[in-house]
Design an enzyme around this catalytic site. Sequence first.
Site, PDB file in Angstrom:
ATOM      1  N   SER A 112       0.850  -1.188   0.000  1.00 44.04           N
ATOM      2  CA  SER A 112       0.000   0.000   0.000  1.00 44.04           C
ATOM      3  C   SER A 112       0.890   1.243   0.000  1.00 44.04           C
ATOM      4  O   SER A 112       1.669   1.434  -0.928  1.00 44.04           O
ATOM      5  CB  SER A 112      -0.960  -0.035   1.187  1.00 44.04           C
ATOM      6  OG  SER A 112      -1.999   0.888   1.038  1.00 44.04           O
ATOM      7  N   ASP A 130      -9.694  -3.677  -5.433  1.00 41.13           N
ATOM      8  CA  ASP A 130      -9.069  -2.883  -4.377  1.00 41.13           C
ATOM      9  C   ASP A 130      -9.766  -1.527  -4.240  1.00 41.13           C
ATOM     10  O   ASP A 130      -9.892  -0.780  -5.204  1.00 41.13           O
ATOM     11  CB  ASP A 130      -7.583  -2.676  -4.694  1.00 41.13           C
ATOM     12  CG  ASP A 130      -6.780  -2.235  -3.485  1.00 41.13           C
ATOM     13  OD1 ASP A 130      -7.327  -1.504  -2.647  1.00 41.13           O
ATOM     14  OD2 ASP A 130      -5.610  -2.628  -3.384  1.00 41.13           O
ATOM     15  N   HIS A 134      -8.078  -4.859  -1.436  1.00 44.54           N
ATOM     16  CA  HIS A 134      -6.859  -4.380  -0.807  1.00 44.54           C
ATOM     17  C   HIS A 134      -6.261  -5.403   0.160  1.00 44.54           C
ATOM     18  O   HIS A 134      -5.048  -5.528   0.269  1.00 44.54           O
ATOM     19  CB  HIS A 134      -7.159  -3.078  -0.067  1.00 44.54           C
ATOM     20  CG  HIS A 134      -5.939  -2.262   0.241  1.00 44.54           C
ATOM     21  ND1 HIS A 134      -5.134  -1.729  -0.747  1.00 44.54           N
ATOM     22  CD2 HIS A 134      -5.391  -1.878   1.415  1.00 44.54           C
ATOM     23  CE1 HIS A 134      -4.143  -1.043  -0.185  1.00 44.54           C
ATOM     24  NE2 HIS A 134      -4.279  -1.129   1.123  1.00 44.54           N
TER      25      HIS A 134
END
Length: 724
Positions: A576, A661, A696
């Site tokens: 991330s 995501d 995610h």
Amino acid sequence: MILAAAPVWLLSSCSPSNTSGTSASSTEQVTTTPTSETANVTAPKPPIAKKEPKQLTMHGNTRTDNYYWLNQREDPEVIAYLNAENDYTKKVMADTEDLQQKLYQEIVGRIKQQDESVPFKDDGYWYYTRYETGKEYPIYARKKGSLTAPEEVMVNANERAEGLNYYAASGMNVSPNNKLLAFGEDTVSRRKYTIRFKDLSTGQMLKDRIPNTTGGAVWANDNKTVYYTVKDPALRSYKIFKHTLGTPASQDKEVYHEADETFSTFVYKTKSDKYIIIGSGSTLSNEYRFLDANNPNGTFKVIQPRERGLEYSVDHFGDKFYIVTNKDAATNFKLVQTPVSKPGKANWKDVIPHREDVLLEGIEIFKDYLTLQERKNGLTQIRIKKWNDPKTDYYINFGEEAYTAYISINPDFDSKTLRYQYSSLTTPNSVYDYNMETKQQELKKREEVVGNFNPESYEAKRIYATADDGTKIPISLVYRKGIKLDGSNPTLQYAYGSYGSSTNPGFSSVRLSLLDRGFVYAIAHIRGGQEMGRKWYEEGKMMKKKNTFTDFIDASEYLIEQGYTKPDKLFAMGGSAGGLLMGAVVNMRPELYKGVIAAVPFVDVVTTMLDTSIPLTTGEFDEWGNPAEKDAYDYMLSYSPYDNVKAQNYPNMLVTTGLHDSQVQYWEPAKWVAKLRDIKTDDNLLLLHTNMEAGHGGASGRFQRYKETALQYAFLLSLLDQNQ
């Protein structure tokens, strides 16, 4: 407890162009030991993304994005390209399939399959989560009165997930009369939950359905009114609604609208059950309003109007609100109290003053005790104070050099027992009940590592690298005892370094698959996190963001200098915003690393932050900067990984993402890989793996997620020619 995002691709027979004139992905003959079945093998070719130049102009600067077209999630050509990348990764990694399976079996083999959380008591019921052997999802259950009472299954997520590729349950919340359950369900992995309700006395699901929420519902004390948060098209939490059971969601009343696109809103109930609280927050500012939970038809009142730079969070005890805040330049936060009848900041009085060397992370309020979660010298601490006895003020002693401890679930307001969790790099996660009156503690559970795990076989320590500006960067290390500091150790260096999120040195049984193969695991506590206090965060954001990247590089150089590893055995990993870190680092110092894993990486910083329709953008202007302002644009452009890909050699790289995501959109890593392939000057591996059914957080379920971990570990080990 308050705790302060013709086909347009083709398998080309031609090599992609790059500025060096060398082929980055040409077909190679791989020489192998001849067998009766094969003498030589043609290496698979990567898919080559078509270029469709798009001009992006801002502040007189024009960028050409050849792969902008990849942002069309529903386009069959895009899906085909992502599938082609997955096929390529699978072919390249084919020789590691046995290793991947072995790693996967190792990892899940350490997990106790028939397992149960430590029950906690709330309003006469014991609540817990348990897992059954071979099942992917948890069972949420409770028992009335005692742990020997019959079990009441509230939600069996295995049954709810049947026939679905993805399932996540969230926000289990029981009504004040203990008869009704509200919970959220996500079946796509976009973190958009539908709230459902269940009658716990009959076991029947109610007809009420509330879509597009954050997953949590907060009960008023009438047992029929709930408050919940909905999301806008950019997935920002922006409105609070009130729902009455038995009525259509279309008739729900809007009670709050957060119109400022840089803020998000949320709702919760104080531990005292007295008030419903609506909060709004941005990176630099907060605002809260409250309502008597006995009067759901009343009007919310503001505690303290928002001011830029004023951060605060709220809980309740007696006739006062207790507020963790940075008011009056309290950079590391302090605790204040204020009358419920006069909640504004003019009436705030210090309870725990600000300290330059201690970060106040949060509080937990009990009838007789106040507990505080603090951080000093990079380590968490738990402090206990008695409301009516100033002499009772002490810290729990944990006795290890590198560890993590935090306050756990403590819903019982009248309890004298604090539940907390503790782990270190060598100690599995442990749940303790601590008697705040007698100072006696009881270990309720320690995570069982199935197999022959012995914590005495491993060593953990903390060392400090020195940044160019003289700042000492902590590094937490764990490895099997007996290593030699001769540069021969493969090392995986991990970091995050954003949003003030601290990376704590906790235990991972998954990590043992690397440690037992000779790896050193290093956590670099770089600026941008909050390990060393709030200033640590301020020094790694906005116009100081590059400190995050240089700190990581300085930590790498120190590990090499101290003999832990060397560049051809050093690997880096981040996800991330930590994936942004990976992208920046490989542009700046690619020669330091043998391989890099960038998970769901935020790499197209400028384009994303200019597009307010993308989830999470507007709320992060005070984290990264607003590129609509030229100074911020120029600074972000100077480090944005996608914009700074250049004609140079890069390490071997594995990049992962999820099609759905909601945090970092899949097209950022997809575009980045396409551009790297076109421009880089080496023949090192460059792989993109897209989970086509997840977001995610990767795959749902207890075990499936570790298939991607096995792929990542096999990638590292294959680069060391360790295929066992």
